[in-house]
Design an enzyme around this catalytic site. Structure first.
Site, PDB file in Angstrom:
ATOM      1  N   ARG A 101     -12.264  13.423   4.232  1.00 39.17           N
ATOM      2  CA  ARG A 101     -10.752  14.073   4.153  1.00 39.17           C
ATOM      3  C   ARG A 101     -10.488  14.554   2.831  1.00 39.17           C
ATOM      4  O   ARG A 101      -9.736  15.715   2.682  1.00 39.17           O
ATOM      5  CB  ARG A 101      -9.752  13.022   4.642  1.00 39.17           C
ATOM      6  N   ASP A 111     -13.213   3.759   7.091  1.00 38.96           N
ATOM      7  CA  ASP A 111     -12.058   4.249   6.501  1.00 38.96           C
ATOM      8  C   ASP A 111     -12.783   5.022   5.060  1.00 38.96           C
ATOM      9  O   ASP A 111     -12.673   6.036   4.695  1.00 38.96           O
ATOM     10  CB  ASP A 111     -11.198   3.629   6.063  1.00 38.96           C
ATOM     11  N   LYS A 152      -7.471  -0.645   7.042  1.00 36.24           N
ATOM     12  CA  LYS A 152      -7.423  -1.416   5.817  1.00 36.24           C
ATOM     13  C   LYS A 152      -6.827  -2.785   5.929  1.00 36.24           C
ATOM     14  O   LYS A 152      -7.302  -3.862   5.406  1.00 36.24           O
ATOM     15  CB  LYS A 152      -7.536  -0.431   4.469  1.00 36.24           C
ATOM     16  N   HIS A 183       0.855  -1.171   0.030  1.00 34.75           N
ATOM     17  CA  HIS A 183       0.080   0.156   0.000  1.00 34.75           C
ATOM     18  C   HIS A 183       0.806   1.221   0.165  1.00 34.75           C
ATOM     19  O   HIS A 183       1.773   1.387   0.599  1.00 34.75           O
ATOM     20  CB  HIS A 183      -0.808   0.064   1.250  1.00 34.75           C
ATOM     21  N   SER A 185      -5.613   5.069   8.432  1.00 35.84           N
ATOM     22  CA  SER A 185      -6.837   4.809   7.269  1.00 35.84           C
ATOM     23  C   SER A 185      -6.020   3.674   6.590  1.00 35.84           C
ATOM     24  O   SER A 185      -6.700   2.400   6.125  1.00 35.84           O
ATOM     25  CB  SER A 185      -6.420   5.940   6.249  1.00 35.84           C
TER      26      SER A 185
HETATM   27  N1  URA Z   1      -3.923   5.967   1.256  1.00 30.98           N
HETATM   28  C1  URA Z   1      -4.920   5.723   2.245  1.00 30.98           C
HETATM   29  O1  URA Z   1      -5.495   4.510   2.054  1.00 30.98           O
HETATM   30  N2  URA Z   1      -5.064   6.552   2.963  1.00 30.98           N
HETATM   31  C2  URA Z   1      -4.816   7.480   3.182  1.00 30.98           C
HETATM   32  O2  URA Z   1      -4.737   8.251   4.241  1.00 30.98           O
HETATM   33  C3  URA Z   1      -3.604   7.977   2.479  1.00 30.98           C
HETATM   34  C4  URA Z   1      -3.257   6.903   1.375  1.00 30.98           C
END
Ligand code: URA
Length: 434
Positions: free
Chosen positions: A168, A161, A187, A82, A183
């Site tokens: 956001r 999220d 996930k 990620h 965040s």
């Molecule tokens: N990627 C995400 O999933 N969340 C964030 O806050 C920033 C990048």
């Protein structure tokens, strides 16, 4: 407890208790806390920050806001990557098929564009028919059958999220260490992946502008992963100019497919090999990073990574014709050339500005429910270190009209800086934190 008091406490720099954090997350997901109060709360967190304990609590509350996936039905070790978000970052589309072709399993929950940064889900949806709202059963089934699946957050997986992310994006509260860490890690925890490789970006196009901030975020996230029993490694990489050349959803899909065909830009490929090699080592498929990189290079040379991409597009309902015929993706009405006003070596490109310009063309969202125009974007022809003569074309704007291209032309020009001295462009990788 009431939301007003929690906002006030954070606004005044107080430390929130676990109960208060749970109250905010649960209340927002249930619809009992309205967007305007949540927006104020996020802005208070942005300015007053959260300590590690609060961030861990926020991560856990978000992860448990919906189902917690059990990936034990997947045969083999699942490994996920990620990114903290960048401009032109199509890494997942390249590294996913490569590690899958090398024997890894990628069960990837991805996000949409955020602020000036793009999102993998929007990019994939630019392929006609491509479906990202997989049910949990389809998701697991596809990973077992094809080795890889990429899904958007289903409504019952980390709904907190999904809701907070969208808010956001439109309230200027993205670039907060606590909000980014919670965040991403919520996930990852909810989606059940056993091993996690994080790509923490730093530079003009990243949310973390300095290396110091990127290191803090990397250490925080690696710590959260470890505490939750998920082995986590973070690669800190440069985002001081767009990654590769393409910025914009379908332009990036084209560049990703070209990369899988062996024609990828150097910076993108270097990052993909580094992230992918860490993934293979964590999955126990390779013993050493160098050996893992060799394996990954082979998946490009023998075409096996491209074949995985084809099977994933097919499995998720997309038009596989895209692999040999990019016209399937459509084209912008106008391709406008931006020409340099002076000569010299490109010394800087403000990647955030390039991302903002792509968003303004319609490639990202200004408001939560905006639709995306997949074909628009910016194609960067001159990157840091390249020599440019006055009037050379440095970038192309792919837009729906000449007017919309002209409206951002000056911003693109202003995002470039030139130097009379030759500029050496170093590695895109800064460090790896384990
Ligand atoms: N990627 C995400 O999933 N969340 C964030 O806050 C920033 C990048």
């Amino acid at each position: 407890m009431n939301m007003y008091d929690v906002i006030l406490k954070k606004r005044n720099g107080g430390e929130l208790s676990t109960n208060e954090i749970n109250y905010v997350v649960e209340g927002y997901v249930k619809g009992e806390i309205p967007d305007y109060q949540m927006s104020a709360f996020l802005m208070a967190v942005y300015f007053q920050k959260m300590n590690k304990r609060e961030t861990v609590d926020l991560t856990m509350a978000m992860a448990h806001s919906g189902a917690m996936l059990d990936l034990s039905n997947i045969n083999g070790v699942t490994v996920d990557k990620h990114s903290t978000g960048g401009v032109g970052d199509k890494t997942t589309l390249v590294v996913g098929p490569m590690i899958t072709a090398a024997g890894g399993k990628l069960a990837k929950m991805s996000g949409r564009g955020l602020g000036h940064t793009g999102g993998t889900i929007d990019k994939l949806e630019s392929i006609p028919g491509f479906k990202t709202d997989l049910s949990i059963e389809e998701f697991i089934d596809n990973v077992n059958k094809y080795g890889m699946a990429v899904a958007g957050q289903t409504s019952n997986l980390d709904p907190a999220d999904k809701m907070i992310y969208a808010l956001r994006d439109v309230t200027a509260t993205v670039d907060s260490t606590a909000l980014i860490a919670s965040s991403i890690m919520s996930k990852k925890l909810a989606s059940g992946t056993e091993k996690i490789v994080l790509d923490i970006k730093t530079g003009s196009g990243a949310f973390m502008k300095t290396e110091k901030e990127a290191r803090e975020l990397a250490e925080l996230m690696v710590g959260i992963g470890k505490d939750a029993g998920r082995k986590t490694v973070a690669v800190i990489s440069k985002m001081d100019q767009p990654l590769g050349r393409a910025v914009g959803n379908s332009l990036e899909v084209k560049e990703a497919i070209e990369s899988l065909k062996g024609n990828g830009p150097d910076d993108l490929m270097e990052l993909c090999y580094t992230l992918g090699a860490n993934m293979l080592v964590m999955a126990g498929i390779s013993k050493y990073i160098a050996e893992a990189k060799d394996r990954l290079e082979m998946t490009i040379r023998d075409g096996s990574a491209l074949e995985i991409f084809r099977s994933v597009v097919k499995a998720q309902g997309g038009d596989t014709g895209v692999i040999n015929d990019y016209s399937v993706l459509g084209e912008a009405a106008e391709i406008y050339q931006v020409k340099a006003k002076k000569s010299g070596y490109v010394s800087k490109i403000n990647a955030k500005e390039i991302g903002m310009c792509s968003m303004l063309l319609g490639g990202g969202r200004k408001e939560k429910n905006d639709n995306i125009d997949f074909v628009v974007g910016i194609y960067i022809l001159k990157k840091i270190g390249d020599y440019v003569e006055e009037n050379d074309v440095i970038a192309e704007i792919h837009s729906e009209s000449k007017e919309s291209a002209k409206a951002i032309e000056d911003r693109i020009l202003a995002s470039y800086e030139f130097s009379a001295e030759k500029i050496e462009r170093g590695s895109v990788i800064i460090d790896t934190i384990v």
